[in-house]
Enzyme design. Structure first.
Site, PDB file in Angstrom:
ATOM      1  N   ALA A 220       0.861  -1.198   0.000  1.00 46.28           N
ATOM      2  CA  ALA A 220       0.000   0.000   0.000  1.00 46.28           C
ATOM      3  C   ALA A 220       0.891   1.241   0.000  1.00 46.28           C
ATOM      4  CB  ALA A 220      -0.959  -0.003   1.179  1.00 46.28           C
ATOM      5  N   LEU A 221       1.803   1.305  -0.954  1.00 52.31           N
ATOM      6  CA  LEU A 221       2.855   2.313  -0.962  1.00 52.31           C
ATOM      7  C   LEU A 221       2.313   3.717  -1.179  1.00 52.31           C
ATOM      8  CD1 LEU A 221       5.569   0.449  -3.076  1.00 52.31           C
ATOM      9  CD2 LEU A 221       5.181   0.385  -0.602  1.00 52.31           C
TER      10      LEU A 221
ATOM     11  N   GLY B  64       5.595   8.550   1.265  1.00 56.41           N
ATOM     12  CA  GLY B  64       6.541   8.329   2.357  1.00 56.41           C
ATOM     13  C   GLY B  64       7.450   7.154   2.059  1.00 56.41           C
ATOM     14  N   HIS B  65       6.862   6.049   1.600  1.00 57.42           N
ATOM     15  CA  HIS B  65       7.679   4.905   1.200  1.00 57.42           C
ATOM     16  C   HIS B  65       8.630   5.273   0.065  1.00 57.42           C
ATOM     17  CE1 HIS B  65       4.046   2.563   2.749  1.00 57.42           C
ATOM     18  NE2 HIS B  65       5.036   2.127   3.492  1.00 57.42           N
TER      19      HIS B  65
ATOM     20  N   GLN C  19       9.161   2.144  16.641  1.00 58.60           N
ATOM     21  CA  GLN C  19       9.609   1.018  15.827  1.00 58.60           C
ATOM     22  C   GLN C  19      11.055   1.203  15.397  1.00 58.60           C
ATOM     23  OE1 GLN C  19       7.274  -0.906  12.415  1.00 58.60           O
ATOM     24  NE2 GLN C  19       8.615   0.490  11.313  1.00 58.60           N
TER      25      GLN C  19
END
Length: 295
Positions: free
Chosen positions: A32-33, A36-37, A153
């Site tokens: 689900a790019l 940001g990716h 994370q």
């Protein structure tokens, strides 16, 4: 761009790259790019000779089965986007490549995984630490790129790499935001039209609270006011709104050292998270706890 689904094929390729003296940059995703990716991919291309993007929706980091079922799966469109960026490999491992039969090992990180999302999502960071370790080893990454939006994370992954002597260098990249300030996330796709209009308030309230605290405002009052501002704006529930030290994520009751402000809140069934740096308080005169109304 090659699409690879088996670690044996990927390993043959990465061995040949390293023998040729090439470095490998890796971007780990669940698909689900969004932009940001893609910013991580571009950072990887600027740093490494070869770039691998992985897509694996990791069931072990979902403590809620319904959340896993609702997670968007868009491999075909993701592959099209990545092909246009001219990356070297899209690695989409079959589940058995990550968790073969009788898989029984879990990597657990204490300290930086405590509190925040670690409290609200039991087992989440164990799943993250385990799958990240597997993927870093399978891709033989020299560099891997993470956004600061998922800051807890990021700290968990840094701890794993340091503690387990993994060769990978972790590269942190700034949070990428929509034009209205909402931090980009694959989960944003699940916001309805009305909720999407409300959602940028979370970033504005976060920045306002950070400004108040950084100028010497009372931390507890600022956080309480911020929570109320989110609820008034239309958010359903606030999981946490906390000031934590950077980088060890210890809970702070005063801005006596550099830290970050973290928020997680629910809107229309979607859990949004965000964070922003807070400098040590300058103690400039300010009405304690006052947060400007979000606009």
């Amino acid at each position: 761009m090659k699409i690879i689904r088996h670690k044996s094929e990927l390993r043959d390729l990465t061995i040949s790259w390293h023998r040729a003296g090439d470095t490998i940059g890796v971007v780990l995703t669940m698909g689900a790019l969004h932009d940001g990716h893609l910013s991580l991919v571009k950072n990887a291309q600027s740093r490494a000779d070869r770039v691998i993007v992985t897509i694996f929706v990791n069931p072990r980091q979902f403590n809620n089965p319904e959340d896993l079922a609702k997670y968007p799966k868009t491999e075909d469109s993701d592959a099209h986007i990545l092909e246009s960026l001219d990356i070297d490999v899209l690695y989409v491992p079959e589940p058995g490549e990550i968790y073969p039969a009788c898989f029984s090992t879990t990597i657990s990180v204490s300290g930086v995984s405590d509190g925040l999302c670690g409290s609200d999502r039991p087992g989440h960071f164990d799943g993250v630490a385990t799958v990240v370790t597997k993927l870093l080893l399978q891709t033989d990454a020299d560099y891997t790129f993470f956004g600061e939006k998922d800051f807890q994370q990021l700290q968990v992954v840094r701890r794993v790499v340091a503690d387990l002597d993994l060769k990978t260098e972790i590269v942190a990249c700034p949070t990428v935001r929509e034009d209205d300030g909402l931090a980009m996330s694959s989960r944003n796709l699940r916001l309805g039209t009305e909720a999407r209009e409300v959602s940028p308030v979370i970033g504005r309230v976060l920045e306002s609270a950070a400004n108040v605290i950084g100028r010497g405002g009372n931390v507890a009052q600022a956080l309480e006011t911020a929570c109320q501002a989110l609820l008034v704006a239309g958010f359903d529930e606030v999981d946490y709104f906390e000031l934590r030290s950077d980088p060890d994520l210890q809970l702070l009751m005063s801005a006596d050292r550099p830290g970050r402000l973290f928020v997680a809140a629910w809107l229309n069934g979607v859990r949004l998270i965000d964070n922003t740096p807070v400098k040590a308080a300058s103690h400039a005169p300010i009405e304690a706890g006052r947060i400007p109304e979000p606009v």
